[in-house]
Write an enzyme that holds these catalytic residues in place. Structure first.
Site, mmCIF file in Angstrom:
data_model
loop_
_atom_site.group_PDB
_atom_site.id
_atom_site.type_symbol
_atom_site.label_atom_id
_atom_site.label_comp_id
_atom_site.label_asym_id
_atom_site.label_seq_id
_atom_site.Cartn_x
_atom_site.Cartn_y
_atom_site.Cartn_z
ATOM 1 N N ASP A 152 0.988 -1.462 -0.136
ATOM 2 C CA ASP A 152 -0.070 -0.024 0.258
ATOM 3 C C ASP A 152 1.313 1.560 0.276
ATOM 4 O O ASP A 152 2.192 1.193 -0.128
ATOM 5 C CB ASP A 152 -0.895 -0.247 1.096
ATOM 6 C CG ASP A 152 -0.160 -0.683 2.183
ATOM 7 O OD1 ASP A 152 0.636 0.285 2.991
ATOM 8 O OD2 ASP A 152 -1.335 -1.012 2.605
ATOM 9 N N LYS A 168 -4.828 3.366 -1.708
ATOM 10 C CA LYS A 168 -5.633 4.432 -2.437
ATOM 11 C C LYS A 168 -5.137 4.442 -3.575
ATOM 12 O O LYS A 168 -4.207 4.944 -3.608
ATOM 13 C CB LYS A 168 -5.318 6.055 -0.171
ATOM 14 C CG LYS A 168 -6.586 5.798 0.233
ATOM 15 C CD LYS A 168 -6.537 7.102 1.026
ATOM 16 C CE LYS A 168 -7.495 6.731 2.283
ATOM 17 N NZ LYS A 168 -7.402 7.737 2.990
ATOM 18 N N MET A 218 -1.318 8.602 12.009
ATOM 19 C CA MET A 218 -2.793 9.751 11.638
ATOM 20 C C MET A 218 -3.309 10.875 12.526
ATOM 21 O O MET A 218 -4.176 10.943 11.655
ATOM 22 C CB MET A 218 -3.587 8.629 10.818
ATOM 23 C CG MET A 218 -3.382 7.673 10.483
ATOM 24 S SD MET A 218 -4.516 5.890 10.880
ATOM 25 C CE MET A 218 -4.088 5.106 12.503
HETATM 26 N N1 SAH Z 1 1.630 0.223 10.028
HETATM 27 C C1 SAH Z 1 2.412 1.612 10.766
HETATM 28 C C2 SAH Z 1 1.812 2.707 11.062
HETATM 29 C C3 SAH Z 1 0.154 2.548 10.110
HETATM 30 S S1 SAH Z 1 -0.943 3.810 10.386
HETATM 31 C C4 SAH Z 1 3.887 1.793 11.356
HETATM 32 O O1 SAH Z 1 3.578 0.892 12.465
HETATM 33 O O2 SAH Z 1 4.146 2.283 10.950
HETATM 34 C C5 SAH Z 1 -0.697 5.333 8.942
HETATM 35 C C6 SAH Z 1 0.102 6.467 9.980
HETATM 36 O O3 SAH Z 1 1.966 6.200 10.197
HETATM 37 C C7 SAH Z 1 0.884 7.624 9.014
HETATM 38 O O4 SAH Z 1 -0.601 8.449 9.230
HETATM 39 C C8 SAH Z 1 1.197 8.548 10.085
HETATM 40 O O5 SAH Z 1 0.886 9.049 11.077
HETATM 41 C C9 SAH Z 1 2.739 6.755 10.230
HETATM 42 N N2 SAH Z 1 3.635 7.002 9.124
HETATM 43 C C10 SAH Z 1 3.971 5.235 8.882
HETATM 44 N N3 SAH Z 1 4.986 5.954 8.430
HETATM 45 C C11 SAH Z 1 5.479 6.975 9.036
HETATM 46 C C12 SAH Z 1 7.053 8.036 8.319
HETATM 47 N N4 SAH Z 1 8.013 8.266 7.507
HETATM 48 N N5 SAH Z 1 6.451 9.098 9.183
HETATM 49 C C13 SAH Z 1 5.707 9.806 9.645
HETATM 50 N N6 SAH Z 1 5.007 9.171 9.682
HETATM 51 C C14 SAH Z 1 4.542 7.872 9.735
#
Ligand code: SAH
Length: 463
Positions: free
Chosen positions: A249, A271, A384
């Site tokens: 994704d 998306k 998020m």
């Molecule tokens: N499973 C993922 C989270 C998914 S939810 C994890 O463990 O990181 C998606 C959210 O993760 C995004 O909206 C953001 O808040 C955060 N996120 C994921 N990758 C990111 C990155 N490289 N930099 C900043 N925020 C990130």
């Protein structure tokens, strides 16, 4: 990619080499090793060179180069120290559509000679596209030491059995699995320890074994980390190389996707531009269907699959259907963003606990346990949270958190676009309004954010 690496079959092909010195000797030698018939033209030709060309059935022509010599040639190499002549050869060849290499002059070339690791029939070619031949040679030296000499013989053995394997397994996936078993098992071990006769026998035994019924595949639910490919785990990388279908994704960065097996089918389930993600039920079902078709399916997710990743839902269906699966944890955004921003999530002086919460507020409602989030000595990380930032800042204050509490917004953490915006609960909304913020972003609230000023080390631009 500046240059596409291709492997040229030159056996019995006529090639032209202009030049008769040391450089021409090296290039002609390589062309001869590949089976080419060399026509060499120069005013003077080193005796070794003339001998090598003649021994391989080529021709030594003492005299002037002329464009007519390009007639019928498959390739041409200009290896003289005469810049005008080199340029002439290049122009003539380009006009005649004959691929041309002018030694040490990338601008005049339509192809370059790579640095080569030769374990024929296995050959690795490395090129820096002219940017740094020395770096390419260093990489070659590294490969030379890590690719066992017996790889050539092993490749020959496998090549000799390709048709038989093709006849036995009609499906490409079954063939691939067979070859992987061969290469991860005793055949490769025997070949690499020089026992070729034994290796051949074991391979033949494997081919003679009865074909098993079509098996169900398996699913690997893998966390790809926050963006920097170096943050992948070894296990993630191994399974990424193994799977033949990849469902990924939006959060999975391009460089990471590129580390999956080249020929794996890639299916985007994030998306789309229309902003509609593939519904979760559909993804869950797709994993089941693909595995039942016998695929090794990689479900690649940003960060960690079990942290705001809906990983649990995706494997529930697999478990119910008895489909084998593995879960590989990844570095979650909070850990990655914090480390690369110099913000320790816990610290003896500032925070003894950390909470990960989702800032994705349904219908703008404020259904988070705000009271629990304002505890002293606690770091709160919002995933998020960008859309909900004003609500977050306002509610935390409304529930008693100081207006001066530091807050960090980390954009595209751990990637080359990593950016940290620092403010306080009272100033952050306005600060962010004046910045161009690109998703994904992570919000960190707590005293530990102060440490960013002294501990930040990555993309060290303070804001
Ligand atoms: N499973 C993922 C989270 C998914 S939810 C994890 O463990 O990181 C998606 C959210 O993760 C995004 O909206 C953001 O808040 C955060 N996120 C994921 N990758 C990111 C990155 N490289 N930099 C900043 N925020 C990130």
């Amino acid at each position: 990619m500046d240059l596409l690496p291709l492997f040229f079959d030159l056996k019995g092909k006529d090639v032209l080499v202009v030049g008769g010195g040391e450089v021409a000797l090296r290039k002609a030698g390589m062309l001869i090793r590949a089976g080419a018939v060399v026509e060499l033209v120069a005013h003077e030709i080193l005796p070794d060179l003339a001998e090598a060309v003649a021994a391989a059935g080529g021709q030594n022509c003492i005299g002037d180069y002329s464009a007519g010599r390009l007639q019928g040639k498959t390739l041409v190499v200009a290896a003289t120290d005469d810049d005008i002549l080199n340029r002439q050869v290049s122009e003539d060849a380009k006009a005649a559509n004959v691929p041309v290499n002018v030694v040490d002059c990338p601008a005049l070339c339509t192809f370059v000679f790579p640095a080569i690791v030769d374990r024929s029939p296995l050959v690795a070619a490395i090129s820096s596209g002219g940017a740094s031949p020395v770096l390419a040679r260093m990489l070659r030296a590294k490969l030379e030491t890590t690719i066992p000499a017996a790889f050539g013989e092993l490749a020959e053995l496998l090549g000799a059995h390709r048709d038989k394997v093709k006849a036995k397994f009609s499906h490409i996936n079954r063939r691939r699995e067979f070859w992987e078993d061969v290469l991860e098992g005793p055949v490769a071990e025997l070949a690499l320890s020089g026992q070729m006769v034994q290796a051949k026998k074991v391979l033949q035994d494997m081919l003679d074994a009865p074909t098993e019924d079509k098996q169900v595949g398996e699913v690997y639910l893998v966390g790809a980390g926050p963006g920097d490919p170096d943050l992948l785990t070894f296990k993630a990388l191994r399974l990424m190389q193994k799977a033949d279908v990849v469902l990924y994704d939006r959060l999975v960065s391009e460089p990471i996707l590129d580390m999956c097996r080249r020929d794996a089918k890639r299916i985007y389930v994030g998306k789309a531009r229309s902003d509609h993600a593939v519904p979760q039920d559909e993804i869950n079902q797709r994993l089941i269907d693909l595995a039942k078709e016998g695929h090794r399916v990689l479900r690649l997710k940003g960060g960690d699959p079990f942290i705001f990743g809906r990983g649990g839902e995706e494997i529930a269906g697999l478990a119910a259907e008895g489909i084998p699966f593995q879960v590989v944890p990844g570095i979650t955004a909070a850990a990655g963003c914090a480390a690369y921003s110099g913000i320790p999530l816990t610290h003896r002086d500032y925070a003894q606990s950390v909470r990960f919460v989702t800032g994705h507020l349904k219908d703008n409602s404020t259904d988070l346990p705000w009271g629990e989030l304002v505890h002293p000595h606690q770091t709160v990380v919002f995933y998020m949270g960008l859309m909900g930032l004003p609500v977050i800042c306002q509610q935390l204050q409304a529930h008693g958190m100081s207006a001066d509490m530091p807050i960090a917004l980390v954009q595209k953490g751990t990637t080359k676009d990593h950016k940290v915006v620092i403010g306080t609960l009272s100033t952050m909304v306005d600060i962010v309004k004046n910045q161009q913020v690109v998703a994904p972003t992570l919000i960190i609230v707590g005293e530990v954010v102060k440490l960013h000023n002294t501990l930040s080390w990555y993309n060290n631009e303070k804001s």
